[in-house]
Design an enzyme around this catalytic site. Sequence first.
Site, PDB file in Angstrom:
ATOM      1  CD  GLU A 127      -3.131  -0.572   0.152  1.00 16.50           C
ATOM      2  OE1 GLU A 127      -2.765  -0.379  -1.037  1.00 16.50           O
ATOM      3  OE2 GLU A 127      -4.358  -0.558   0.638  1.00 16.50           O
ATOM      4  CB  THR A 182      -5.360   7.359  -0.849  1.00 13.92           C
ATOM      5  OG1 THR A 182      -6.186   6.256  -1.692  1.00 13.92           O
ATOM      6  CG2 THR A 182      -5.435   6.711   0.523  1.00 13.92           C
TER       7      THR A 182
END
Length: 307
Positions: A127, A182
């Site tokens: 991630e 994000t």
Amino acid sequence: MTSTITVAAPSSTANLGPGFDVFGLAVNAFYDEITLTKKKTKGVKIVTDDDIPKNPDKNTSGLVVKTMIKKFKTKDGIEIKIKKNVPAGFGLGSSAASAAASAVAFDKLYNLGLNENLLVEFAGIGEKASAGSIHYDNVAASVLGGFVIVKTSPLEIIKIKPPSDLRMCIAVPKLKVPKKKTKVSRSVIPKKIDLSSSISNLSNASTIVVGFMNKDSELIGKSIKDVIIEPARKHMIPGFSAVKKNALKAGAFGVTISGAGPSVIAFSKNSKNLEKISQAMTKGFESAKLECQTIICKPSVGAKIKK
Ligand code: ADP
């Protein structure tokens, strides 16, 4: 000796309202498929037709595989074939699905027999390539399936099997999302929160957990209330308030942003309401002149080895 493995891993929704960075739920809306193949030529090579980074350091799948090669001192080169299905950047754990499938595939390819926490830990490292930081909510759900709680330091993932009648309706607006979405949506959340907001979110997060333990979909849905992150992020989703209001009016128990958005997720039970909720959400986005795709889905069992 096995030289190639294919794993499919599901989309996921993170946060579920008050459980920011802690809760995740695997949903059977979309699946990414990752095929790892051992190669004589050293290094990691990504093969994909999809619009995602091909540089292994910038791709969640590439970063997971590179990290695992280093950690387990394996000698082969690895080709990663990525077939995306989870739309990237819409709050459905797209980068996480690739990372999750890659960790599970690598474990199987080298018969490492890693436990669930370690698989999630490796997937979480991936991630970093998309969000800029490690976070485990989406990858934990995608690896393990069902509802997950991320307990940190030391990392421990608690998994609870969802009620069999839990259903979700996800509305994915046709929006152009920024590449670093994000990161951007993390930058708008408050650095400090007041005590009453913290109490409200803690109360709802606790009852979500009880809802999953007692297999009570209504309690889960009614506890999807977030007074901290949602108010700070909702301006980034045109039509959000109308989508939410409409879905609640159509019978949804609770509605919130899926992960970092812009998808919106409504929680319900296995009932006729779901079609009505989908239509209500579509109308909500229409009021902001946006088209959307709606998907009625249920919890997924997590990453699966295909061959
Ligand atoms: P979401 O969880 O909403 O899908 P993310 O921010 O986690 O959003 O992922 C989207 C971003 O991650 C995109 O900018 C995409 O280019 C990047 N990315 C890197 N590797 C992958 C991958 N294997 N699959 C999908 N997106 C990836």
